[in-house]
Design a protein around this motif. Structure first.
Motif, short mmCIF file in Angstrom:
data_model
loop_
_atom_site.label_atom_id
_atom_site.label_comp_id
_atom_site.label_asym_id
_atom_site.label_seq_id
_atom_site.Cartn_x
_atom_site.Cartn_y
_atom_site.Cartn_z
N ILE A 106 37.31 28.12 -16.54
CA ILE A 106 38.53 27.06 -16.79
C ILE A 106 39.63 27.44 -15.83
O ILE A 106 39.96 28.61 -15.64
N PRO A 107 40.65 26.49 -15.78
CA PRO A 107 41.63 26.87 -14.69
C PRO A 107 42.55 27.84 -15.32
O PRO A 107 42.90 28.18 -16.50
N SER A 108 43.13 28.35 -14.44
CA SER A 108 44.38 29.64 -15.01
C SER A 108 45.40 29.88 -13.95
O SER A 108 45.41 29.05 -12.93
N HIS A 109 46.23 30.57 -14.25
CA HIS A 109 47.27 30.69 -13.14
C HIS A 109 46.65 31.42 -11.79
O HIS A 109 46.91 31.17 -10.88
N GLN A 110 45.77 32.37 -12.21
CA GLN A 110 44.89 32.96 -11.00
C GLN A 110 44.04 31.92 -10.25
O GLN A 110 43.74 32.15 -8.83
N TYR A 111 43.29 31.33 -10.96
CA TYR A 111 42.26 30.10 -10.62
C TYR A 111 42.71 28.96 -10.97
O TYR A 111 42.09 28.14 -11.97
N PRO A 112 43.59 28.20 -10.34
CA PRO A 112 44.14 26.98 -10.67
C PRO A 112 42.95 25.72 -10.59
O PRO A 112 43.08 24.67 -11.16
N SER A 113 42.16 25.95 -9.76
CA SER A 113 41.20 25.01 -9.27
C SER A 113 39.75 25.54 -8.91
O SER A 113 40.01 26.88 -9.02
N GLY A 114 38.88 24.89 -8.57
CA GLY A 114 37.58 25.70 -8.26
C GLY A 114 36.81 26.10 -9.28
O GLY A 114 35.88 26.68 -9.30
N THR A 115 37.18 25.67 -10.52
CA THR A 115 36.71 26.10 -11.89
C THR A 115 35.16 25.16 -12.20
O THR A 115 35.25 23.96 -11.89
N LEU A 116 34.42 25.92 -13.15
CA LEU A 116 33.46 24.89 -13.92
C LEU A 116 34.01 23.74 -14.43
O LEU A 116 33.28 22.74 -14.32
N ALA A 117 34.92 23.80 -15.24
CA ALA A 117 35.53 22.82 -16.15
C ALA A 117 36.06 21.50 -14.88
O ALA A 117 35.81 20.32 -15.30
N ASN A 118 36.57 21.79 -13.86
CA ASN A 118 36.84 20.96 -12.86
C ASN A 118 35.70 20.23 -11.97
O ASN A 118 35.76 18.95 -12.21
N GLY A 119 34.76 20.93 -12.03
CA GLY A 119 33.47 20.41 -11.58
C GLY A 119 32.62 19.44 -12.68
O GLY A 119 32.13 18.21 -12.20
N LEU A 120 32.76 19.99 -13.79
CA LEU A 120 32.24 19.15 -15.09
C LEU A 120 33.09 17.91 -15.16
O LEU A 120 32.44 16.80 -15.74
N LEU A 121 34.29 17.92 -15.08
CA LEU A 121 35.05 16.76 -15.34
C LEU A 121 34.87 15.77 -14.09
O LEU A 121 34.81 14.52 -14.73
N ALA A 122 34.67 16.14 -13.28
CA ALA A 122 34.16 15.35 -12.03
C ALA A 122 32.81 14.50 -12.39
O ALA A 122 32.51 13.47 -12.10
N TYR A 123 32.03 15.53 -12.89
CA TYR A 123 30.72 14.88 -13.27
C TYR A 123 30.63 13.81 -14.38
O TYR A 123 30.24 12.84 -14.30
N PHE A 124 31.59 14.16 -15.42
CA PHE A 124 31.83 13.13 -16.48
C PHE A 124 32.47 11.93 -16.02
O PHE A 124 31.93 10.70 -16.42
N GLU A 125 33.15 12.09 -15.14
CA GLU A 125 33.99 10.71 -14.44
C GLU A 125 32.71 9.80 -13.60
O GLU A 125 32.85 8.54 -13.75
N LYS A 126 31.97 10.59 -13.17
CA LYS A 126 31.18 9.66 -12.25
C LYS A 126 30.21 9.31 -13.31
O LYS A 126 29.46 8.11 -12.90
N GLU A 127 29.84 9.75 -14.42
CA GLU A 127 29.09 9.13 -15.37
C GLU A 127 29.68 8.33 -16.31
O GLU A 127 29.14 7.41 -17.16
#
Length: 307
Positions: A106-127
């Motif tokens: 999941i996103p955090s201050h150290q990793y604000p993007s590029g997380t599994l949650a970011n990728g899954l949200l894009a996948y859900f939107e595609k569905e």
């Protein structure tokens, strides 16, 4: 195009004739008061035979109940980012992903993007799903393996209750430094934050929370041991901290003293996931193959399904 809200349909039988819809939702569908409130006031629908009904409606034998969950809005800090996903299984309720090492969950201050949650949200939107990402079991950024993710808040609520009842079972593979003398064992040592660090944990007999790790030796090598691990509790860094406390840190785990010459991350992989499907009752028992970097450490020929 409007996004699709999750729907659940039930046929009412004679045994439930005469029940108020409210009672049926609570006793048979296990819908919480909070969830029912969201359905009623945040864009969901309760329909019987295609007509909108209140919770005071009296059910009859043969009625068709349709529950439409309200649309879900992702948190502001979660944006969709397309990325390759190794989806092992998917249905209307959840997905199971085999996560690669090096990807935060999941996103955090150290990793604000590029997380599994970011990728899954894009996948859900595609569905075209009107849903956000509900992580059931997290893994550290550098831990690989199977992860369970609910596709809507209704599924998440069911899985959350299953977790509390310890009905979701996971096992891990780990390479630890040195030789473990016992073929199997139980590490029962409380874990807390290491003083002065926001990341590290340590065995803390004074203020730590009870933590229990069960392990079984699969194979011994000249300089390391391959173990299968089952968690009885789920503390942050539990496996890593427990084996380090025994003087056997995980290979690659430089945070806890593991040698990093042969692998660039902690040699830890969530290889098994087992549970009963909360909606269909079908047993699930999945295995994820060895990741390449762990397989390269030694010649692995152990069949995971037989462990």
């Amino acid at each position: 195009m409007d996004k699709t809200c999750y729907q659940l349909q039930q046929s009412i039988d004679a045994a439930h004739q005469g029940l108020l819809l409210r009672e049926y939702l609570k006793k048979e569908m296990h819908i919480s008061r909070r969830m029912l409130s969201a359905i009623k006031y945040k864009g969901g629908h309760l329909q019987v035979n295609g007509e909108e009904k209140t919770v005071r409606h009296v059910l009859q034998d043969g009625d068709i109940l349709t529950i439409t969950m309200p649309p879900e809005v992702p948190s502001d800090f979660l944006v969709s980012e397309e990325m390759p996903l190794d989806i092992v299984y998917e249905d209307d309720f959840f997905v199971i992903v085999n996560k690669q090492a090096g990807i935060p969950v999941i996103p955090s201050h150290q990793y604000p993007s590029g997380t599994l949650a970011n990728g899954l949200l894009a996948y859900f939107e595609k569905e075209n799903l009107a849903s956000t990402v509900h992580i059931i079991n997290r893994l550290d950024r550098n831990t690989s393996g199977l992860m369970l993710v609910a596709k809507n808040r209704f599924s998440h609520e069911r899985f959350f209750k299953m977790q509390k009842r310890k009905e979701i079972h996971r096992r891990y593979l780990a390479f630890v430094q040195g030789t473990l003398s016992n073929d199997e064992g139980l590490i029962d040592a409380p874990i807390g934050r290491r003083e002065g660090s926001a990341i590290e944990r340590t065995v803390d007999w004074r203020a730590g929370r009870r933590s229990i790790t069960q392990y079984k030796v699969l194979k011994r090598f000249p300089d390391c041991t391959l173990v299968a691990v089952r968690l009885q509790t789920g503390r942050t860094h539990q496996i890593r901290v427990h084996f380090a406390s025994m003087g056997n840190p995980l290979l690659g785990d430089d945070l806890y003293g593991g040698p990093a010459e042969r692998i660039e991350r902690q040699a830890l992989h969530s290889f098994e996931l087992r549970f009963i499907h909360p909606f269909t009752g079908v047993p699930f028992h999945l295995h994820a193959p060895y990741p390449e970097d762990m397989a390269r450490l030694v010649n692995l020929s152990i069949e995971l399904k037989k462990i």
